[in-house]
Design an enzyme around this catalytic site. Sequence first.
Site, PDB file in Angstrom:
ATOM      1  N   SER A 238       0.846  -1.192   0.000  1.00  0.00           N
ATOM      2  CA  SER A 238       0.000   0.000   0.000  1.00  0.00           C
ATOM      3  C   SER A 238       0.880   1.240   0.000  1.00  0.00           C
ATOM      4  CB  SER A 238      -0.912   0.007   1.236  1.00  0.00           C
ATOM      5  OG  SER A 238      -0.133   0.202   2.410  1.00  0.00           O
ATOM      6  N   LYS A 239       0.239   2.407   0.060  1.00  0.00           N
ATOM      7  CA  LYS A 239       0.982   3.669  -0.017  1.00  0.00           C
ATOM      8  C   LYS A 239       2.023   3.808   1.089  1.00  0.00           C
ATOM      9  CE  LYS A 239      -2.459   6.479  -2.418  1.00  0.00           C
ATOM     10  NZ  LYS A 239      -3.394   7.606  -2.312  1.00  0.00           N
ATOM     11  N   ARG A 240       1.780   3.174   2.226  1.00  0.00           N
ATOM     12  CA  ARG A 240       2.732   3.344   3.330  1.00  0.00           C
ATOM     13  C   ARG A 240       4.088   2.707   3.010  1.00  0.00           C
ATOM     14  NH1 ARG A 240      -0.555  -0.730   5.170  1.00  0.00           N
ATOM     15  NH2 ARG A 240       0.478  -2.698   5.670  1.00  0.00           N
ATOM     16  N   HIS A 241       4.136   1.836   2.006  1.00  0.00           N
ATOM     17  CA  HIS A 241       5.402   1.217   1.618  1.00  0.00           C
ATOM     18  C   HIS A 241       6.177   2.063   0.610  1.00  0.00           C
ATOM     19  CE1 HIS A 241       3.000  -2.348   2.961  1.00  0.00           C
ATOM     20  NE2 HIS A 241       4.118  -2.539   3.619  1.00  0.00           N
ATOM     21  N   GLY A 242       5.631   3.220   0.264  1.00  0.00           N
ATOM     22  CA  GLY A 242       6.285   4.062  -0.747  1.00  0.00           C
ATOM     23  C   GLY A 242       5.445   4.117  -2.005  1.00  0.00           C
TER      24      GLY A 242
END
Length: 469
Positions: A238-242
């Site tokens: 998801s976005k939290r991984h970049g």
Amino acid sequence: MTVVTRFAPSPTGYLHVGGARTALYSWLYAKNTGGEFVLRIEDTDIERSTEDAKQAILDGMQWLGLTWDHGPIYQTRRFDRYKEIIEQLLQEGKAYKCFMSASELDEIREQQKLRGEKPRYPGTWRDRTDHPENEPYVIRFKNPLEGKVVINDHIRGKIEIDNRELDDLIIQRSDGTPTYNFCVVVDDWDMGITHVVRGEDHINNTPRQINILQALGAPIPEYAHVSMILGDDGKKLSKRHGAVGVMQYRDDGFLPQALLNYLVRLGWSHGDQEIFSLNEMIEHFSLDAIGQSASAFNTEKLIWLNQHYIKTLPASEVASHAKWHFDEEGIDLAAGPELEKVIAIQADRVKTLKELAQISTYFYTDFENFEANAAKKHLRPVAKAALENVRDKLLALDSWTPESIQQAIHATAEELEVGMGKVGMPLRVAATGGGNSPSLDVTLNLLSKDKVAERINKALTFIANRENS
């Protein structure tokens, strides 16, 4: 039989890396078998579909080089065809109108849960003919009541689903619009899709779609359901991984060749090989070699691949992608050397194309200030003689080549009886504005003789001001 595969994203957001990998696998299988690849935009969710998202999908596919043989085909432009097939199923008694309200169905499902049963539509209107007038209704497909659906999945092997587990699927909503699962079936049939490569989250849809295809007398495609991509922490990407949107990787300075090579290995392998050209991917790819387990995304591995491709691809190929980043930095490439020549000497010094553009600005535009630490260390009064001497020798050169430039630097060091670094470092800071660059002979060669002399004079002024302050 000609193999026909498809990539069918919903335009409710960017093209994410999971979708890009699915598209790549589908595209590679078509190319490997000499088949055709269809791009279909599944935009029946009108409220959530956007024009920006449609364009983002097309941009992502084009940037990756995953060209399509047919499409893009938009489902919203095929509503008449869906309506025609729904009418056919009604006439043949394979579908029916259901007048059950949403609140009534919710109540039934609650009761089923309380009894420990699987919540499902109980088939109330399946055989009824006492249809009320002017009441809203949905149209449901008559799912078989007996037997099993057997899927011989290329990745997961044999999957069996009992038809008693499936209720009667809504194929047309009360507002008259067709539903996703139904549109997919008609599209796959009309477009002659022979192989469906998609995410494992679609496994539950597959038996329903197969039953509708059988009711229409349509051929059943072969299926390959790929596992999801996880972040390096083992959770769903998801976005939290970049960056998870494909074009974000473009913006961050990755080459499409690197991202494709990275994505193809997230679940597929050919021996121990890590580096694959596109032609090698096409040659070796097979659906049966895709693994079942989820793959973890590793940005460090992607960066390593990106560095490899920046260094090993022809400079002209790297330049075709790097130009975008120079434009983003506001750099006028017409004001300096050919980009391919800059790439040839900078390629092994960078991890991304964005970084390449940022460290190459001095080839195209004058800098206002010298990098503070480099100037403090190397543009000192003690460097004045070396800079004046090397400037004069460079200006006197008849030919401006790396060899003659190196000779001038060497002659200055010998004449002043100092180490090469006492000439080279001040010269490097003077010419490039900072303390890091490729070797001076090739760096200065890409700058004009007059430009180098002008920048040396600027450095001498800096030294003089420093002496007087």
